[in-house]
Design a protein around this motif. Structure first.
Motif, PDB file in Angstrom:
ATOM      1  N   ILE A   4       0.870  -1.174   0.000  1.00  0.00           N
ATOM      2  CA  ILE A   4       0.000   0.000   0.000  1.00  0.00           C
ATOM      3  C   ILE A   4       0.906   1.223   0.000  1.00  0.00           C
ATOM      4  O   ILE A   4       1.814   1.329   0.834  1.00  0.00           O
ATOM      5  CB  ILE A   4      -0.922   0.019   1.237  1.00  0.00           C
ATOM      6  N   LYS A   5       0.661   2.127  -0.942  1.00  0.00           N
ATOM      7  CA  LYS A   5       1.431   3.376  -0.989  1.00  0.00           C
ATOM      8  C   LYS A   5       0.790   4.326   0.014  1.00  0.00           C
ATOM      9  O   LYS A   5      -0.316   4.811  -0.204  1.00  0.00           O
ATOM     10  CB  LYS A   5       1.400   3.966  -2.396  1.00  0.00           C
ATOM     11  N   PRO A   6       1.469   4.592   1.153  1.00  0.00           N
ATOM     12  CA  PRO A   6       0.860   5.420   2.187  1.00  0.00           C
ATOM     13  C   PRO A   6       0.644   6.858   1.715  1.00  0.00           C
ATOM     14  O   PRO A   6       1.335   7.339   0.818  1.00  0.00           O
ATOM     15  CB  PRO A   6       1.851   5.378   3.338  1.00  0.00           C
ATOM     16  N   ASN A   7      -0.286   7.524   2.372  1.00  0.00           N
ATOM     17  CA  ASN A   7      -0.518   8.928   2.090  1.00  0.00           C
ATOM     18  C   ASN A   7       0.662   9.729   2.607  1.00  0.00           C
ATOM     19  O   ASN A   7       1.230   9.399   3.644  1.00  0.00           O
ATOM     20  CB  ASN A   7      -1.818   9.374   2.774  1.00  0.00           C
ATOM     21  N   SER A   8       1.015  10.784   1.913  1.00  0.00           N
ATOM     22  CA  SER A   8       2.163  11.599   2.316  1.00  0.00           C
ATOM     23  C   SER A   8       1.846  12.487   3.515  1.00  0.00           C
ATOM     24  O   SER A   8       2.748  12.966   4.187  1.00  0.00           O
ATOM     25  CB  SER A   8       2.647  12.458   1.143  1.00  0.00           C
ATOM     26  N   LYS A   9       0.567  12.683   3.803  1.00  0.00           N
ATOM     27  CA  LYS A   9       0.182  13.519   4.949  1.00  0.00           C
ATOM     28  C   LYS A   9       0.093  12.656   6.200  1.00  0.00           C
ATOM     29  O   LYS A   9      -0.338  11.517   6.160  1.00  0.00           O
ATOM     30  CB  LYS A   9      -1.144  14.210   4.681  1.00  0.00           C
ATOM     31  N   LYS A  10       0.503  13.250   7.319  1.00  0.00           N
ATOM     32  CA  LYS A  10       0.551  12.536   8.590  1.00  0.00           C
ATOM     33  C   LYS A  10      -0.854  12.314   9.153  1.00  0.00           C
ATOM     34  O   LYS A  10      -1.732  13.153   9.030  1.00  0.00           O
ATOM     35  CB  LYS A  10       1.406  13.339   9.575  1.00  0.00           C
ATOM     36  N   PHE A  11      -1.044  11.170   9.788  1.00  0.00           N
ATOM     37  CA  PHE A  11      -2.301  10.828  10.452  1.00  0.00           C
ATOM     38  C   PHE A  11      -2.647  11.882  11.495  1.00  0.00           C
ATOM     39  O   PHE A  11      -1.782  12.359  12.232  1.00  0.00           O
ATOM     40  CB  PHE A  11      -2.161   9.446  11.106  1.00  0.00           C
ATOM     41  N   ASN A  12      -3.948  12.236  11.572  1.00  0.00           N
ATOM     42  CA  ASN A  12      -4.416  13.237  12.515  1.00  0.00           C
ATOM     43  C   ASN A  12      -5.461  12.599  13.433  1.00  0.00           C
ATOM     44  O   ASN A  12      -6.604  12.398  13.023  1.00  0.00           O
ATOM     45  CB  ASN A  12      -5.004  14.429  11.745  1.00  0.00           C
ATOM     46  N   LEU A  13      -5.054  12.282  14.656  1.00  0.00           N
ATOM     47  CA  LEU A  13      -5.939  11.611  15.605  1.00  0.00           C
ATOM     48  C   LEU A  13      -7.158  12.464  15.951  1.00  0.00           C
ATOM     49  O   LEU A  13      -8.268  11.955  16.052  1.00  0.00           O
ATOM     50  CB  LEU A  13      -5.180  11.229  16.880  1.00  0.00           C
ATOM     51  N   LYS A  14      -6.974  13.780  16.092  1.00  0.00           N
ATOM     52  CA  LYS A  14      -8.106  14.655  16.429  1.00  0.00           C
ATOM     53  C   LYS A  14      -9.173  14.621  15.334  1.00  0.00           C
ATOM     54  O   LYS A  14     -10.361  14.685  15.616  1.00  0.00           O
ATOM     55  CB  LYS A  14      -7.623  16.090  16.653  1.00  0.00           C
ATOM     56  N   HIS A  15      -8.748  14.515  14.095  1.00  0.00           N
ATOM     57  CA  HIS A  15      -9.671  14.423  12.968  1.00  0.00           C
ATOM     58  C   HIS A  15     -10.512  13.148  13.083  1.00  0.00           C
ATOM     59  O   HIS A  15     -11.722  13.173  12.879  1.00  0.00           O
ATOM     60  CB  HIS A  15      -8.852  14.430  11.669  1.00  0.00           C
ATOM     61  N   LEU A  16      -9.866  12.042  13.435  1.00  0.00           N
ATOM     62  CA  LEU A  16     -10.569  10.777  13.600  1.00  0.00           C
ATOM     63  C   LEU A  16     -11.495  10.820  14.814  1.00  0.00           C
ATOM     64  O   LEU A  16     -12.628  10.333  14.761  1.00  0.00           O
ATOM     65  CB  LEU A  16      -9.582   9.616  13.722  1.00  0.00           C
ATOM     66  N   GLU A  17     -11.038  11.410  15.906  1.00  0.00           N
ATOM     67  CA  GLU A  17     -11.864  11.524  17.107  1.00  0.00           C
ATOM     68  C   GLU A  17     -13.112  12.374  16.839  1.00  0.00           C
ATOM     69  O   GLU A  17     -14.174  12.107  17.396  1.00  0.00           O
ATOM     70  CB  GLU A  17     -11.042  12.110  18.257  1.00  0.00           C
TER      71      GLU A  17
END
Length: 180
Positions: A4-17
């Motif tokens: 899987i080619k990961p997304n270049s942007k970093k994961f955002n936990l607050k966005h998921l929450e």
């Protein structure tokens, strides 16, 4: 598991929450770990085979992530599709044909992966579609990841796959034929 080619942007936990708050449900830890590792991403040359008479297989193109381009952002996709897919389902990816891969966050069958074909919603009134109207794919995100297999159309046999129906926009057909 396939690459899987990961997304270049970093994961955002607050966005998921924020999405979890909207849903009133938490995501399975295995899915959160996937987002932490990849934050969505692209999958090329793959096939996922199903045990369904309606859809035998599909090819995944994209996993949605957090704080990424609008079309592949999990929160944006949820807001776009929430009135069209069954309650408690969250879009987490898209196949090459535009079908949406959903994660079931309802208590019953929590964590199941389902495939939503937007064409089937034409058979339902608004907000009438239910979980059983989607195609079952896997019992967990982990199982789903392990169903994704490499596929090379030049090497793999396509016997048994037939085009059943093709539709083309009449105006586009005129352009193709040079009549416009």
């Amino acid at each position: 598991m396939i690459d899987i080619k990961p997304n270049s942007k970093k994961f955002n936990l607050k966005h998921l929450e924020k999405l979890e708050q909207k849903l009133g449900a938490l995501f399975p830890q295995e899915y959160v770990q996937f987002l932490e590792d990849y934050n969505g991403g692209e999958v090329e040359n793959n096939i996922i085979e199903l045990h369904s008479e309606e859809i035998e297989s599909f090819s995944l193109s994209t996993f949605f992530g957090t704080k990424v381009e609008y079309i592949n952002d999990i929160l944006s996709c949820y807001d776009t599709f929430k009135k069209r897919i069954p309650k408690g389902c969250v879009p987490i990816g898209r196949d090459v044909g535009g079908n949406i891969v959903c994660l079931n966050l309802n208590k019953e069958n929590f964590g199941n992966i389902l495939l939503w074909d937007p064409d089937i919603e034409l058979d339902f009134e608004e907000n009438e579609m239910e979980i059983q109207d989607l195609y079952y794919v896997a019992s967990s995100f982990h199982d789903f990841l392990h169903m994704i297999k490499p596929y090379d159309p030049e090497e793999d046999d396509l016997d048994g796959y037939e085009v059943e129906e093709v539709w083309i926009d009449p105006d586009f057909l005129k352009v193709l034929k040079g009549n416009e």
